[in-house]
Every structure is written in C-alpha cells, then in structure tokens.
Design a protein around this motif. Structure first.
Motif, PDB file in Angstrom:
ATOM      1  N   ILE A  80       0.863  -0.945  -0.089  1.00  9.69           N
ATOM      2  CA  ILE A  80       0.162   0.121  -0.410  1.00  9.69           C
ATOM      3  C   ILE A  80       1.006   1.138   0.122  1.00  9.69           C
ATOM      4  CG2 ILE A  80      -1.556   1.487   1.386  1.00  9.69           C
ATOM      5  CD1 ILE A  80      -2.781  -0.676   0.628  1.00  9.69           C
TER       6      ILE A  80
ATOM      7  N   LEU B  30      -2.311   5.524  -2.413  1.00 16.33           N
ATOM      8  CA  LEU B  30      -3.429   5.793  -1.918  1.00 16.33           C
ATOM      9  C   LEU B  30      -4.101   7.501  -2.615  1.00 16.33           C
ATOM     10  CD1 LEU B  30      -2.008   5.282   1.356  1.00 16.33           C
ATOM     11  CD2 LEU B  30      -3.749   3.946   0.095  1.00 16.33           C
TER      12      LEU B  30
ATOM     13  N   ILE C 128      -3.431   5.775   5.730  1.00 17.17           N
ATOM     14  CA  ILE C 128      -4.920   5.118   4.895  1.00 17.17           C
ATOM     15  C   ILE C 128      -5.918   6.195   5.483  1.00 17.17           C
ATOM     16  CG2 ILE C 128      -6.295   3.887   4.314  1.00 17.17           C
ATOM     17  CD1 ILE C 128      -5.066   1.592   4.670  1.00 17.17           C
TER      18      ILE C 128
END
Ligand code: 5AD
Ligand code: SF4
Length: 391
Positions: free
Chosen positions: A254, A259, A303
């Motif tokens: 990630i 993002l 996040i």
C-alpha cells in the motif's frame, strides 16, 4: 435436446469469477444452465482448499451425488478449482464416481474436456488435467502450466448485472506459511493493461457500471511500468464506469501513489480491504508476513490521513501455531487501534504442503480457537456498531 449443466461454487471471489467465466463458455458451447443439480447432465463443483472445512463440504456434497450417477450413468461429474489442483487424482480414490478434475490454471480446457468425455463410449476414462507442482518443477514450466483464463465474457441475458469482477492478477508469490494458495493458484502473473481496459470496455458495452478488480495481492499488480494506480486512472477514463473497487491488498504494497489515486479518482471507492492476519510480531514472523504490527498501524494511519472518510476491513487468523494469550491480546489491540469497518476472522486450519504444516505444531486447542474467534468478533462488532452510530 440441449445438455444441461449445473455448477456449484465454494470459496472466494476468484472462484466466483472462474465459475462465471466457465458458465459463459458452456452457454456459448450450446449448453443450458440449470439450478437443480439432479436435472443436469453435467455437474461441476468449483472448489476451495483454503480451510479444511471447505474441503469437507465438497466431499460430502459429491457423496450425495452417487444416486444421481447411478440413475444417469452418462452424466458427468467434474471437480474444478483449488481442491482439484491440490488433491489431483486422490479425488478419484475418495470419490470414484467423479469423472474429471481440472485445476484452476487449466480452465480453458473445460468445454473440450467435457466433450471428450461425452464422446467416449463406454466411458471408463477419468481425466485429471492440472498444473505442475511448484515444489518439484522449474519456474518457467510451472508458469506455463498455470494458464491465464480470460475468455471473451458475454453476460447472459438472464443474468444481467451492472456490477462485475475483473481479474488483474493471477496466483500469488507471498508464500504466507499457513496458505495453500501459492501452490494451487500458481505464480503471480499480472495481465496486460491493454487486455484489462479492453475487457472493461466490452463489459461497459453490455451495461456494466461497477467493476471490482480482483487478485490475491491485487495491489502488487505490475505490468512493465504500469502499476495498480496507473490502471485505476486508465479505467476511470472509460466513459460509463461509475465505481471501481479492488481486493485483496497486501499491507506492504500500500504505497502513497496508490492512496493518492484512490483519493483523487471519484469513481474509486474509499474503502480498502487489507488483511492483517495477526497483531503479534512473533506470529506475523511465523506466518511469513514480512511486516510488523507497528508497520501495519503506520499504514493504517497513512490511509486515514490521505483519504478523507476512508474505511477499512481486514482478515485475521486466530489460533495459529504457537499463538499465546499474549499474542492474541495484541491482535485484539490492533483491531481496536485500526477501527476496521469489519473483520473476517478464521480459525487456523492446517494445510498439507504448507511451511506451517511442515515446521510448526497446530497446538492451540479447538476450544481455545473458538473462544478467540468469538472474542475478536465481539470486539469488532462493537467497533462496527459505534461506526454505524457515527454515520
Ligand atoms: N487457516 C485459516 N485461515 C486461512 N486463511 C488462509 N489460509 C488459512 C488457513 N490455513 C484466511 C486468511 C486469508 C483468508 C482469505 O483466509 O485470513 O486472508
Ligand atoms: Fe495466501 Fe498470503 Fe498469498 Fe494471501 S498473500 S493468497 S494469504 S499466500
């Protein structure tokens, strides 16, 4: 009269998609689908081997079909999916009335296999078409034996939908120590962006507006220079696409580029499914997950900080080999910290052929696994309840 087929699907979205593709191919070959197994001439089970429970269910369902086979000796019973790859010819020993097994990397031979069996009279032949074992063959040969299955997909008139799954990666190279997937689904392979965009366009032409990209580690997608974020930009550009989701994510992959794409593209859901599996560093290490609980927390912070209003879900395994009360409490703490919208919680199930089965004893008693499962679920339910109240 046209032949009828029945297909039952167990397990994850990979299997759901494989079954849809198989149905589409069988319909295009002139067969009809039925929802009543005993009416069918061809019965297929698309199977899962992630946990023992899923396999037990298949063996008992196949067992119940002995009567059907006696009444319809020309009927064909086929086992597809992960169990086919894992158990291969063993399936014939446990269930001699099965006619063929076909691994997930061989699905493009489904129609041909059925037609060959139908054309052989009398029908003593049993066929097992599976990919090569990763443990005993060279990488190139193995890769070639796990074939990508991307047939041109026609959504049948009777199954019209605005929401579909689109596979962008096959297989998995993570080798988490508990998991059978890298062995049964083969090496990780990313599809070309050109193919994916064409498929999405073709689906949009059939009325689709929502797509979910799927892959075992979907955010590890990489085809030459193209990464998942690039693909999201390309697909968001297709007129008619209203919603894009992607599952399942691997925590270490990630990155901020992804993002930001999720944040900036209004078509992309502000929701991420990122399995943590455990909150204990000892257990994560034994699981071969390559990150610590602190790294997972830091990823969660990123996040929430990057994507306003983002929600997350996760997977956890409780009762993994050697998991102590203190390890489990760290998982509880992680769930509380990350404030997942939901968590999918599984009791550890030993899988033959995995590193965990080879190296560690499955030493957490069943009653303790059950207790931890329920306890973690209660913690999660309370967090979910609070979030519903907040919205
Ligand atoms: N036992 C229990 N759960 C497992 N999973 C994968 N392998 C096993 C196993 N051997 C769970 C993981 C994964 C989810 C799809 O299934 O949590 O994320
Ligand atoms: Fe299994 Fe781990 Fe691959 Fe997920 S990332 S499919 S848990 S090996």
């Amino acid at each position: 009269m046209s032949q009828k087929f029945y297909i039952e699907t167990l397990g994850c979205q990979m299997n759901v998609l494989d079954s849809e593709l198989a149905c589409s191919a069988l319909l295009q070959s002139g067969r009809l689908q039925t929802d009543v197994s005993t009416d069918a001439d061809v019965i297929l089970f698309n199977t899962c081997s992630v946990r023992q429970h899923a396999e037990d269910k298949v063996y008992s369902a196949i067992g119940r079909l002995k009567g059907w086979k006696n009444e319809k000796p020309n009927g064909i019973l086929g086992i597809l999916g992960c169990m086919a790859q894992k158990d291969q010819k063993l399936i014939f020993q446990r269930a001699p009335h099965v006619d063929f097994v076909l691994g997930p990397g061989r699905l493009d031979f489904l129609v041909e296999t059925i037609e060959q069996l139908l054309g052989t009279q009398p029908r003593p032949v049993k066929t097992a078409d599976v990919s090569l074992r990763r443990t005993t063959n060279g990488h190139a040969e193995v890769l070639e034996s796990f074939r990508q299955y991307n047939p041109d997909r026609m959504i049948p008139e009777t199954q019209k939908t605005d929401s579909v799954l689109v596979r962008i990666t096959f297989g998995c190279d993570q080798f988490c120590s508990y998991c059978v997937v890298p062995f049964v689904r083969g090496p990780e392979q990313s599809r070309s962006p050109h193919d994916i965009v064409n498929e999405v366009q073709h689906l949009v032409d059939q009325g689709v507006t929502k797509i979910t990209f799927i892959g075992q580690t979907v955010n590890s997608y990489q085809y030459q220079q193209t990464r998942l974020a690039d693909l999201l930009y390309q697909v968001a550009d297709i007129s008619g696409i209203e919603q894009i989701d992607f599952v399942t994510n691997y925590p270490l992959d990630i990155d901020d580029y992804l993002l930001q794409a999720v944040r900036d593209l209004h078509q992309v859901s502000k929701h991420l499914h990122v399995p943590a599996q455990s909150g204990s560093d000892n257990i994560l290490k034994r699981m071969n997950r390559h990150y610590t609980a602190a790294q997972y927390r830091e990823m969660t912070d990123r996040i929430y900080a990057t994507i306003p209003g983002a929600t997350m879900t996760s997977d956890f395994i409780v009762g993994f080999c050697g998991e102590t009360d203190a390890d489990f409490e760290q998982t509880v703490e992680l769930v509380k910290y990350c404030r997942f919208r939901n968590s999918f919680i599984f009791k550890y199930s030993e899988r033959t052929g995995t590193k965990a089965a080879e190296l560690y004893a499955d030493d957490v008693p069943e009653h303790e696994k059950k207790y931890r499962n329920n306890r973690l679920l209660e913690v999660q339910i309370e967090i979910s309840r609070q979030q519903t109240g907040e919205r």
